[in-house]
Design a protein around this motif. Structure first.
Motif: not given
Length: 403
Positions: A43-52, A313-320
């Protein structure tokens, strides 16, 4: 076990809060913080990938302030295409992989000089942050930019003003936190803008062989960066660039101290050091979260996020996220693959990531070669930054024994 200063907002408490929050869904609305929390890796990856759909331009949601407005003119981290592509493209021409690779000998020299100076002060103890982790990346980036490395106490004061924010925990709404942050940072930003504008104008008048001078002349499709745009870019490299490496150096030493078996493996096989750095970046992510704004109604997982909403978008959570990282709390030198999101994803992937990795690998290798025994001291204790804003030690006293 590392004994650290007891803080109300420690990394374990943040991780515990994130895991409790995850029970509400990998994507959910937080009424208290007045934002949408995104916790899962895909989900975080999707947020960061979709800049539109998920814009980096938070101007409509942030309080306006003239000094910060000037700083953001060239800060392409807070921009969307096409302006982002133009500024990052121009900047990338002056910040090439060849430039980064060419810094390796200087990084090694500065590391040795800083540790020599620390040994002269005390052969058995040093504070890693003051002795090495802070000055090394600042000296390297200042020299790259053509700024006086002697001004690094001032650079540190600016970074502290930007990243040491009060009341940044779960009980504070993000709009209120933004207002507090703007008020606190404005004087330092004003001073930084004035300082950098003077340096940029001097570089334009009398160019030298440094990145700031090259930024004043770099051209693409007949366009050049204005002085005001260069301010934001130089500030981004100077502040965010050095503080990420500072945190990574301190965090890696902490991880190796907490995991002596892994430390022994790294000492026996130095080719494992890059893996140790990557696993540290995953478990102790320096910047724990990134903010975005929805430009339209957005479906993310089972959630439908309305347009104009703040998304965190929580990188700390995504990385866990255990869906991506088996046994996510385990420090695993042999974790393959290790697709952590610490440096971001998509068009905003960190431009300084190669330099941060290079500095960490060289500096930690020299540190391990010089000191066959490194132990985190218990008196005074480690002091940590507030992990809601930045994960890393503010001071890291070590007991060392040179060869």
């Amino acid at each position: 076990m590392v004994r650290t200063e007891v803080l109300e907002r420690s990394l374990p408490s943040l991780v515990a809060w994130l895991e409790r929050s995850r029970r509400q869904g990998q994507v959910h609305h937080d009424d208290r913080q007045r934002c949408w929390q995104v916790l899962g890796h895909p989900e975080v990856s999707a947020v960061l990938a979709d800049h539109t759909t998920f814009s980096s331009d938070l101007g409509d949601l942030m309080p306006r302030q003239p000094d910060l407005d000037l700083l953001t003119r060239g800060n392409f981290v807070r921009m969307d295409p096409p302006r982002h592509h133009r500024l990052r493209g121009l900047a990338s021409r002056a910040f090439t992989p060849r430039t980064v690779t060419g810094l390796a000998p200087r990084i090694a020299t500065v590391t040795a000089e800083l540790l020599d100076a620390a040994d002269e002060r005390d052969r058995d103890r040093l504070d890693l942050i003051d002795a090495l982790a802070y000055p090394l990346p600042v000296i390297v980036i200042a020299e790259l930019l053509g700024l006086p490395a002697a001004d690094r106490p001032m650079f540190r004061r600016w970074a502290d003003a930007l990243f040491n924010q009060p009341d940044s925990g779960p009980d504070t709404s993000l709009p209120r936190l933004a207002e507090q942050a703007v008020r606190q940072a404005a004087p330092a930003v004003r001073e930084m803008n004035s300082y950098l504008l003077d340096r940029i104008q001097a570089a334009r008048s009398h160019p030298a062989d440094d990145l700031t001078s090259r930024l004043t002349t770099t051209e693409a499709d007949g366009q050049r960066l204005t002085d005001e745009e260069i301010v934001g870019f130089v500030a981004l490299l100077l502040i965010a660039g050095h503080i990420t490496t500072t945190a990574t150096l301190g965090n890696t030493v902490l991880c190796l101290d907490e995991h002596p078996d892994a430390a022994a493996q790294v000492r026996a096989d130095r080719t494992l050091l890059p893996a140790a750095i990557e696993e540290t970046l995953r478990l102790r992510t320096p910047f724990p979260r990134l903010a975005r704004r929805t430009t339209t109604d957005a479906a993310l997982g089972p959630a439908l996020i309305p347009a104009g909403e703040l998304v965190v978008a929580w990188l700390t959570a995504a990385n866990r996220d255990e869906r991506m990282f088996p046994e996510p709390e385990r420090f695993d030198l042999h974790r393959q693959p290790n697709p952590h999101l610490t440096f971001g994803h998509g068009i905003h992937f960190c431009l300084g990531a190669p330099l941060a990795r290079l500095e960490a690998n060289i500096a930690l290798g020299i540190l391990l070669d010089r000191y066959p025994d490194i132990t985190v001291a218990t008196d005074p204790p480690v002091r940590h930054r507030d992990p809601w804003t930045m994960v890393g030690p503010a001071s890291l006293p070590l007991e060392v024994h040179p060869r």
